[in-house]
Design a protein around this motif. Sequence first.
Motif, PDB file in Angstrom:
ATOM      1  N   ASN A  64       0.825  -1.215   0.000  1.00 33.86           N
ATOM      2  CA  ASN A  64       0.000   0.000   0.000  1.00 33.86           C
ATOM      3  C   ASN A  64       0.858   1.264   0.000  1.00 33.86           C
ATOM      4  O   ASN A  64       0.523   2.257  -0.645  1.00 33.86           O
ATOM      5  CB  ASN A  64      -0.942   0.017   1.224  1.00 33.86           C
ATOM      6  N   THR A  65       1.983   1.218   0.735  1.00 35.08           N
ATOM      7  CA  THR A  65       2.911   2.352   0.785  1.00 35.08           C
ATOM      8  C   THR A  65       3.484   2.623  -0.597  1.00 35.08           C
ATOM      9  O   THR A  65       3.513   3.769  -1.068  1.00 35.08           O
ATOM     10  CB  THR A  65       4.057   2.083   1.790  1.00 35.08           C
ATOM     11  N   TYR A  66       3.940   1.554  -1.281  1.00 35.27           N
ATOM     12  CA  TYR A  66       4.552   1.719  -2.606  1.00 35.27           C
ATOM     13  C   TYR A  66       3.539   2.217  -3.634  1.00 35.27           C
ATOM     14  O   TYR A  66       3.873   3.006  -4.513  1.00 35.27           O
ATOM     15  CB  TYR A  66       5.190   0.403  -3.078  1.00 35.27           C
ATOM     16  N   LYS A  67       2.302   1.761  -3.485  1.00 32.62           N
ATOM     17  CA  LYS A  67       1.247   2.225  -4.391  1.00 32.62           C
ATOM     18  C   LYS A  67       1.021   3.727  -4.198  1.00 32.62           C
ATOM     19  O   LYS A  67       0.922   4.486  -5.168  1.00 32.62           O
ATOM     20  CB  LYS A  67      -0.042   1.444  -4.122  1.00 32.62           C
ATOM     21  N   ALA A  68       0.947   4.155  -2.927  1.00 28.79           N
ATOM     22  CA  ALA A  68       0.737   5.580  -2.623  1.00 28.79           C
ATOM     23  C   ALA A  68       1.914   6.427  -3.108  1.00 28.79           C
ATOM     24  O   ALA A  68       1.726   7.548  -3.580  1.00 28.79           O
ATOM     25  CB  ALA A  68       0.536   5.774  -1.119  1.00 28.79           C
ATOM     26  N   LEU A  69       3.136   5.881  -3.014  1.00 27.44           N
ATOM     27  CA  LEU A  69       4.341   6.615  -3.440  1.00 27.44           C
ATOM     28  C   LEU A  69       4.618   6.498  -4.941  1.00 27.44           C
ATOM     29  O   LEU A  69       5.583   7.069  -5.427  1.00 27.44           O
ATOM     30  CB  LEU A  69       5.563   6.107  -2.655  1.00 27.44           C
ATOM     31  N   LYS A  70       3.784   5.725  -5.645  1.00 33.35           N
ATOM     32  CA  LYS A  70       3.923   5.522  -7.099  1.00 33.35           C
ATOM     33  C   LYS A  70       5.342   5.079  -7.452  1.00 33.35           C
ATOM     34  O   LYS A  70       6.003   5.650  -8.326  1.00 33.35           O
ATOM     35  CB  LYS A  70       3.579   6.808  -7.859  1.00 33.35           C
ATOM     36  N   THR A  71       5.809   4.045  -6.742  1.00 31.73           N
ATOM     37  CA  THR A  71       7.208   3.625  -6.886  1.00 31.73           C
ATOM     38  C   THR A  71       7.534   3.000  -8.239  1.00 31.73           C
ATOM     39  O   THR A  71       8.706   2.923  -8.610  1.00 31.73           O
ATOM     40  CB  THR A  71       7.600   2.634  -5.766  1.00 31.73           C
ATOM     41  N   LYS A  72       6.524   2.542  -8.970  1.00 31.56           N
ATOM     42  CA  LYS A  72       6.813   2.014 -10.321  1.00 31.56           C
ATOM     43  C   LYS A  72       7.335   3.134 -11.217  1.00 31.56           C
ATOM     44  O   LYS A  72       8.179   2.919 -12.078  1.00 31.56           O
ATOM     45  CB  LYS A  72       5.548   1.401 -10.925  1.00 31.56           C
ATOM     46  N   GLU A  73       6.829   4.346 -10.979  1.00 36.53           N
ATOM     47  CA  GLU A  73       7.231   5.505 -11.787  1.00 36.53           C
ATOM     48  C   GLU A  73       8.347   6.312 -11.141  1.00 36.53           C
ATOM     49  O   GLU A  73       9.252   6.792 -11.811  1.00 36.53           O
ATOM     50  CB  GLU A  73       5.999   6.396 -12.007  1.00 36.53           C
ATOM     51  N   PHE A  74       8.286   6.452  -9.808  1.00 33.33           N
ATOM     52  CA  PHE A  74       9.250   7.285  -9.085  1.00 33.33           C
ATOM     53  C   PHE A  74      10.016   6.415  -8.099  1.00 33.33           C
ATOM     54  O   PHE A  74       9.494   6.050  -7.042  1.00 33.33           O
ATOM     55  CB  PHE A  74       8.526   8.433  -8.368  1.00 33.33           C
ATOM     56  N   LYS A  75      11.243   6.071  -8.471  1.00 33.91           N
ATOM     57  CA  LYS A  75      12.025   5.072  -7.727  1.00 33.91           C
ATOM     58  C   LYS A  75      12.612   5.594  -6.421  1.00 33.91           C
ATOM     59  O   LYS A  75      12.894   4.814  -5.520  1.00 33.91           O
ATOM     60  CB  LYS A  75      13.165   4.535  -8.598  1.00 33.91           C
ATOM     61  N   SER A  76      12.824   6.915  -6.328  1.00 33.05           N
ATOM     62  CA  SER A  76      13.524   7.455  -5.155  1.00 33.05           C
ATOM     63  C   SER A  76      12.841   8.696  -4.596  1.00 33.05           C
ATOM     64  O   SER A  76      12.073   9.364  -5.286  1.00 33.05           O
ATOM     65  CB  SER A  76      14.976   7.797  -5.510  1.00 33.05           C
ATOM     66  N   ILE A  77      13.161   8.972  -3.349  1.00 33.50           N
ATOM     67  CA  ILE A  77      12.754  10.196  -2.652  1.00 33.50           C
ATOM     68  C   ILE A  77      14.034  11.019  -2.486  1.00 33.50           C
ATOM     69  O   ILE A  77      15.077  10.474  -2.104  1.00 33.50           O
ATOM     70  CB  ILE A  77      12.136   9.847  -1.276  1.00 33.50           C
ATOM     71  N   TYR A  78      13.963  12.326  -2.762  1.00 27.37           N
ATOM     72  CA  TYR A  78      15.159  13.165  -2.747  1.00 27.37           C
ATOM     73  C   TYR A  78      15.010  14.354  -1.810  1.00 27.37           C
ATOM     74  O   TYR A  78      13.937  14.950  -1.721  1.00 27.37           O
ATOM     75  CB  TYR A  78      15.448  13.724  -4.147  1.00 27.37           C
ATOM     76  N   PHE A  79      16.115  14.705  -1.141  1.00 25.30           N
ATOM     77  CA  PHE A  79      16.204  15.981  -0.420  1.00 25.30           C
ATOM     78  C   PHE A  79      17.463  16.681  -0.907  1.00 25.30           C
ATOM     79  O   PHE A  79      18.552  16.105  -0.906  1.00 25.30           O
ATOM     80  CB  PHE A  79      16.278  15.791   1.104  1.00 25.30           C
ATOM     81  N   ASN A  80      17.320  17.954  -1.329  1.00 27.96           N
ATOM     82  CA  ASN A  80      18.455  18.771  -1.746  1.00 27.96           C
ATOM     83  C   ASN A  80      18.430  20.104  -1.007  1.00 27.96           C
ATOM     84  O   ASN A  80      17.420  20.817  -1.049  1.00 27.96           O
ATOM     85  CB  ASN A  80      18.426  19.021  -3.256  1.00 27.96           C
ATOM     86  N   LEU A  81      19.525  20.421  -0.332  1.00 24.04           N
ATOM     87  CA  LEU A  81      19.641  21.671   0.409  1.00 24.04           C
ATOM     88  C   LEU A  81      19.511  22.869  -0.533  1.00 24.04           C
ATOM     89  O   LEU A  81      20.137  22.908  -1.588  1.00 24.04           O
ATOM     90  CB  LEU A  81      20.997  21.720   1.122  1.00 24.04           C
ATOM     91  N   VAL A  82      18.692  23.842  -0.131  1.00 21.97           N
ATOM     92  CA  VAL A  82      18.539  25.086  -0.895  1.00 21.97           C
ATOM     93  C   VAL A  82      19.259  26.225  -0.177  1.00 21.97           C
ATOM     94  O   VAL A  82      20.005  26.981  -0.781  1.00 21.97           O
ATOM     95  CB  VAL A  82      17.043  25.440  -1.095  1.00 21.97           C
ATOM     96  N   GLU A  83      19.060  26.312   1.145  1.00 22.35           N
ATOM     97  CA  GLU A  83      19.633  27.431   1.892  1.00 22.35           C
ATOM     98  C   GLU A  83      19.806  27.068   3.357  1.00 22.35           C
ATOM     99  O   GLU A  83      18.962  26.408   3.951  1.00 22.35           O
ATOM    100  CB  GLU A  83      18.683  28.636   1.779  1.00 22.35           C
ATOM    101  N   VAL A  84      20.934  27.526   3.931  1.00 20.43           N
ATOM    102  CA  VAL A  84      21.143  27.414   5.378  1.00 20.43           C
ATOM    103  C   VAL A  84      20.690  28.733   5.983  1.00 20.43           C
ATOM    104  O   VAL A  84      21.221  29.788   5.658  1.00 20.43           O
ATOM    105  CB  VAL A  84      22.618  27.130   5.724  1.00 20.43           C
ATOM    106  N   LYS A  85      19.676  28.669   6.853  1.00 22.47           N
ATOM    107  CA  LYS A  85      19.104  29.881   7.448  1.00 22.47           C
ATOM    108  C   LYS A  85      19.892  30.348   8.668  1.00 22.47           C
ATOM    109  O   LYS A  85      20.051  31.539   8.891  1.00 22.47           O
ATOM    110  CB  LYS A  85      17.642  29.620   7.874  1.00 22.47           C
ATOM    111  N   ASN A  86      20.358  29.384   9.471  1.00 26.57           N
ATOM    112  CA  ASN A  86      21.025  29.766  10.718  1.00 26.57           C
ATOM    113  C   ASN A  86      21.877  28.611  11.237  1.00 26.57           C
ATOM    114  O   ASN A  86      21.497  27.451  11.096  1.00 26.57           O
ATOM    115  CB  ASN A  86      19.972  30.156  11.772  1.00 26.57           C
TER     116      ASN A  86
END
Length: 194
Positions: free
Chosen positions: A93-115
């Motif tokens: 159910n988790t993989y279905k909700a995350l559409k893992t067949k189409e989107f294999k990974s979850i990504y985080f990319n830093l944009v800005e350090v505030k403090n």
Amino acid sequence: MELQRKLSKYVFVYIVTAVLSVNLIQAQALKLVDESSSLKVLGTSSLHDWEVEAEEQKGTITLANAEAGEIGSLAIEVVAESLKSGKSSMDKNTYKALKTKEFKSIYFNLVEVKNVVSKGNGVFSVQTVGDLTIAGAKKQIPLNFTMSVVGNKVKLEGETKFKMTEFKIDPPKALLGTITTGDDVTIKFVTNFN
């Protein structure tokens, strides 16, 4: 006089070498150590609270200034189907909700350090903003964590909360919709780099 000149030259070479080696460590991309890092997603449902844990992630961090806790870059990738609950029906159910067949990974990319606030002994309290991409939907989120810097090792520890629907994810349902999942999720992480 000659001896003094030679000594001055050696001291100068030593200082330049030390400065260059520190800058090299700071400019170097440290890699995420998967075996000693953990990332958990926690949520609720109409039946009970639930938790999934990432079994496969990778990433890099660079420090612009290690002594000041200044981050140059930070990128994390979690393989979506490595999120495991210990229950195959829930994982499905988790993989279905995350559409893992189409989107294999979850990504985080830093944009800005505030403090950045130094807590002493290489420990910093860091407030950042970054792009989180889940199931193909990208959203900028705040991410605050504690960072520890020891030699060429960096550890990040923290948590963040958001709603699944912010990423166009329908909270999973089970048993013909009789069990519904809450919209709010919490991510807790301990991420090690070296």
